[in-house]
Write a protein that holds these residues in place. Sequence first.
Motif, short mmCIF file in Angstrom:
data_model
loop_
_atom_site.label_atom_id
_atom_site.label_comp_id
_atom_site.label_asym_id
_atom_site.label_seq_id
_atom_site.Cartn_x
_atom_site.Cartn_y
_atom_site.Cartn_z
N GLY A 69 0.88 -1.30 -0.07
CA GLY A 69 0.11 -0.07 0.09
C GLY A 69 0.99 1.46 0.04
O GLY A 69 0.30 2.42 -0.39
N TYR A 70 2.18 1.37 0.21
CA TYR A 70 2.81 2.23 0.43
C TYR A 70 3.02 2.92 -0.94
O TYR A 70 3.68 2.25 -1.74
CB TYR A 70 4.17 2.03 1.46
N LYS A 71 2.96 4.22 -1.02
CA LYS A 71 2.96 4.76 -2.24
C LYS A 71 3.12 4.16 -3.55
O LYS A 71 3.84 4.54 -4.59
CB LYS A 71 4.61 5.62 -1.96
N SER A 72 2.15 3.25 -3.44
CA SER A 72 1.96 2.16 -4.68
C SER A 72 1.71 2.96 -6.13
O SER A 72 2.31 2.56 -7.04
CB SER A 72 0.78 1.22 -4.39
N ILE A 73 0.91 3.94 -6.02
CA ILE A 73 0.68 4.75 -7.39
C ILE A 73 1.95 5.60 -7.80
O ILE A 73 2.37 5.28 -9.00
CB ILE A 73 -0.52 5.90 -6.91
N GLU A 74 2.72 6.03 -6.85
CA GLU A 74 3.88 6.69 -7.24
C GLU A 74 4.97 5.85 -7.72
O GLU A 74 5.78 6.01 -8.49
CB GLU A 74 4.43 7.49 -6.00
N TYR A 75 5.00 4.61 -6.90
CA TYR A 75 6.15 3.56 -7.17
C TYR A 75 6.30 3.17 -8.44
O TYR A 75 7.27 2.83 -9.20
CB TYR A 75 5.92 2.40 -6.18
N ALA A 76 4.95 3.08 -9.10
CA ALA A 76 4.86 2.43 -10.62
C ALA A 76 4.32 3.30 -11.75
O ALA A 76 4.31 2.76 -12.83
CB ALA A 76 3.97 1.25 -10.78
N ASN A 77 4.08 4.61 -11.35
CA ASN A 77 3.67 5.38 -12.42
C ASN A 77 4.70 5.92 -13.36
O ASN A 77 5.84 5.95 -13.06
CB ASN A 77 2.66 6.51 -11.93
N ALA A 78 4.44 6.40 -14.60
CA ALA A 78 5.21 6.75 -15.49
C ALA A 78 6.05 8.00 -15.05
O ALA A 78 7.32 8.11 -15.09
CB ALA A 78 4.64 7.16 -16.68
N GLU A 79 5.55 9.38 -14.28
CA GLU A 79 6.11 10.38 -13.93
C GLU A 79 7.42 9.95 -12.97
O GLU A 79 8.48 10.33 -12.96
CB GLU A 79 5.23 11.35 -13.40
N ARG A 80 7.04 9.06 -11.88
CA ARG A 80 7.99 8.69 -10.86
C ARG A 80 9.16 7.84 -11.49
O ARG A 80 10.39 7.97 -11.35
CB ARG A 80 7.24 7.82 -9.78
N VAL A 81 8.76 6.95 -12.44
CA VAL A 81 9.91 5.92 -13.16
C VAL A 81 10.64 7.00 -14.07
O VAL A 81 12.17 6.69 -13.95
CB VAL A 81 9.17 4.75 -14.00
N LEU A 82 10.20 7.74 -14.66
CA LEU A 82 11.06 8.57 -15.51
C LEU A 82 11.85 9.33 -14.83
O LEU A 82 12.97 9.55 -15.07
CB LEU A 82 10.26 9.35 -16.46
N GLU A 83 11.27 9.95 -13.56
CA GLU A 83 12.27 10.49 -12.65
C GLU A 83 13.46 9.96 -12.01
O GLU A 83 14.57 10.40 -12.20
CB GLU A 83 11.29 11.20 -11.69
N GLU A 84 13.14 8.70 -11.81
CA GLU A 84 14.25 7.91 -11.18
C GLU A 84 15.19 7.51 -12.17
O GLU A 84 16.38 7.38 -11.94
CB GLU A 84 13.52 6.61 -10.43
#
Length: 270
Positions: free
Chosen positions: A214-229
């Motif tokens: 449940g932790y930051k699940s949306i952020e962990y796999a979404n496109a914006e976060r992945v591209l940032e990482e």
Amino acid sequence: MITLYAVSDSIGETAELVAKASANQFNDDIKVERVPYIKTPEDVIKFIDSIEDPRNSAIVSTIVLVDVREFLVERCIEKGINIINILGPCISTLARMSGKQPEYKPGAVWKMDDEYFKKIEAMEFAIQYDDSKSYSGIKNADVVLIGLSRTSKTPLCMYLANKGIKALNIPLMPEVPLPEELYTIDRKKIIGLTIDPLALMEIRKHRLDKVKAGYKSIEYANAERVLEELEYADKVMKKLRCKVIDITKRAIEDTALIVLNSIGYRQDNK
């Protein structure tokens, strides 16, 4: 379903590796079960009697004890179970060519020598320093893997450990500073792992579904976060001037081979 039994008079690792490699060539479900320490006719009888479906069972055997091996073959013929003996033909051929009698020692494939203990030490090292549990091992590592979450760092470390290589991995996150120790070692020891963003998103989504995190699940796999990482990881790797390997659709074994070549590992110098 077919069950492929990996049978040995030792730990059975060789038999299991061959069985799994064979099973992986087929799309159908083939279950591999390791059956170690079959050292007596009584062990053979107990094992054979435990097989519930002989018609859909097969055996890969690395038993070197002649009497036990032959007894196993006899029992398999009686029960209609297919059996493949791996070591027997090889040992017989080498005996004929060399003119010497084999020692028939169970477990000789995995003998307790310096190489064995080196592998154990490397395994313990990989576990101790996995996923930035501690940075104190960086100076003692043979190789340091850096990469984002879900870029196969841990399984790659364990695979390398089986080669006697002390591998440590450091997860890259924009919010977490890099350890200073990383700048003090030979850059040839540092390997960066990168991946296609779409592939990473898919892997992370699958991981979240599997663990129901449940932790930051949306952020962990979404496109914006992945591209940032990925952008952050790219900057780090360029700053460190380290070798970078794209693991997208690449098997662990293939990635490991590149790593081993990069750090100058040679098979004859194990």
